[in-house]
Motif scaffolding. Structure first.
Motif, short mmCIF file in Angstrom:
data_model
loop_
_atom_site.label_atom_id
_atom_site.label_comp_id
_atom_site.label_asym_id
_atom_site.label_seq_id
_atom_site.Cartn_x
_atom_site.Cartn_y
_atom_site.Cartn_z
N GLY A 8 51.53 39.69 42.62
CA GLY A 8 50.36 40.43 43.06
C GLY A 8 49.06 40.10 42.35
O GLY A 8 48.00 40.43 42.84
N ILE A 9 49.12 39.47 41.18
CA ILE A 9 47.88 39.16 40.48
C ILE A 9 47.46 37.74 40.84
O ILE A 9 48.23 36.80 40.71
N THR A 10 46.25 37.61 41.33
CA THR A 10 45.68 36.28 41.54
C THR A 10 44.51 36.14 40.59
O THR A 10 43.61 36.97 40.58
N TYR A 11 44.57 35.12 39.77
CA TYR A 11 43.55 34.93 38.74
C TYR A 11 42.43 34.05 39.26
O TYR A 11 42.66 33.08 39.98
N THR A 12 41.22 34.41 38.91
CA THR A 12 40.06 33.61 39.21
C THR A 12 39.27 33.45 37.93
O THR A 12 39.29 34.32 37.06
N TYR A 13 38.60 32.32 37.80
CA TYR A 13 37.86 32.05 36.57
C TYR A 13 36.37 31.90 36.84
O TYR A 13 35.64 31.35 36.05
N ASN A 14 35.93 32.43 37.95
CA ASN A 14 34.52 32.46 38.29
C ASN A 14 33.94 33.77 37.75
O ASN A 14 34.44 34.84 38.07
N THR A 15 32.88 33.68 36.95
CA THR A 15 32.34 34.88 36.30
C THR A 15 31.84 35.90 37.32
O THR A 15 31.97 37.11 37.09
N LYS A 16 31.28 35.45 38.43
CA LYS A 16 30.79 36.41 39.43
C LYS A 16 31.93 37.19 40.06
O LYS A 16 31.82 38.39 40.29
N GLU A 17 33.02 36.49 40.36
CA GLU A 17 34.16 37.17 40.96
C GLU A 17 34.81 38.13 39.97
O GLU A 17 35.21 39.24 40.33
N VAL A 18 34.93 37.71 38.72
CA VAL A 18 35.49 38.58 37.69
C VAL A 18 34.59 39.80 37.49
O VAL A 18 35.08 40.92 37.31
N ASP A 19 33.28 39.59 37.55
CA ASP A 19 32.34 40.70 37.43
C ASP A 19 32.54 41.70 38.57
O ASP A 19 32.50 42.92 38.36
N ASN A 20 32.78 41.20 39.79
CA ASN A 20 33.05 42.08 40.94
C ASN A 20 34.34 42.86 40.74
O ASN A 20 34.43 44.05 41.06
N ILE A 21 35.36 42.19 40.19
CA ILE A 21 36.64 42.86 39.93
C ILE A 21 36.46 43.97 38.90
O ILE A 21 36.98 45.08 39.06
N TYR A 48 28.53 48.36 33.93
CA TYR A 48 28.20 47.77 35.23
C TYR A 48 27.35 46.51 35.08
O TYR A 48 27.41 45.62 35.91
N ALA A 49 26.54 46.44 34.05
CA ALA A 49 25.65 45.29 33.84
C ALA A 49 26.06 44.56 32.56
O ALA A 49 25.38 44.61 31.56
N LEU A 50 27.20 43.88 32.63
CA LEU A 50 27.69 43.15 31.46
C LEU A 50 26.96 41.83 31.32
O LEU A 50 26.71 41.15 32.31
N GLU A 51 26.63 41.48 30.10
CA GLU A 51 26.00 40.19 29.83
C GLU A 51 27.09 39.21 29.43
O GLU A 51 27.71 39.33 28.37
N TRP A 52 27.33 38.23 30.29
CA TRP A 52 28.42 37.30 30.07
C TRP A 52 28.10 36.35 28.93
O TRP A 52 27.08 35.70 28.89
N LYS A 53 29.02 36.28 28.00
CA LYS A 53 28.93 35.33 26.89
C LYS A 53 29.92 34.21 27.18
O LYS A 53 30.47 34.12 28.28
N ASN A 54 30.15 33.38 26.21
CA ASN A 54 31.16 32.33 26.38
C ASN A 54 32.53 32.96 26.23
O ASN A 54 33.03 33.13 25.12
#
Length: 123
Positions: A8-21, A48-54
């Motif tokens: 059931g878990i599908t992993y994505t490594y796109n920051t925008k998609e992870v932010d939506n999740i 809701y407004a996370l600042e993505w780091k590395n």
């Protein structure tokens, strides 16, 4: 090489998609908090407004695992662990979700009853 398959878990490594999740999970958490009248210590709005780091792929994978678990069965422990993980990774203020006032009173009464029974049986 050993791999584990979680259904059931599908992993994505796109920051925008992870932010939506993450956003969807936080919305679900807020719904659970409102339904169960939980107490919140801190400000959830900052998540809701996370600042993505590395952030590594493994850290993104961990975030998505917690999101999946919360979507299946949200518990206080899972919710607090999720907020703790996000606060460590993104440097956001910690948020803690506590049981409702009514539930705290019930737990306190049960504890007092157990103590009273323990002291009464010893005599």
């Amino acid at each position: 090489m050993e791999t584990t398959l979680v259904q059931g878990i599908t992993y994505t490594y796109n920051t925008k998609e992870v932010d939506n999740i993450i956003t969807k999970t936080i919305e679900k958490i807020e719904k659970v908090i409102k339904e169960n009248e939980y107490q919140v210590v801190g400000n959830i709005e900052k998540y809701y407004a996370l600042e993505w780091k590395n952030i590594s792929k493994n850290q993104m994978k961990n975030i998505q695992k917690y999101c999946y678990w919360i979507s299946k069965n949200p518990t206080l422990r899972k919710i607090n662990t999720f907020f703790s993980l996000l606060s460590r990774l993104f440097g956001v203020e910690k948020v803690r979700v506590k049981p409702s006032i009514k539930e705290e009173k019930i737990q306190k009464a049960r504890k007092e009853l157990a103590e009273a029974q323990a002291s009464g049986n010893g005599q």
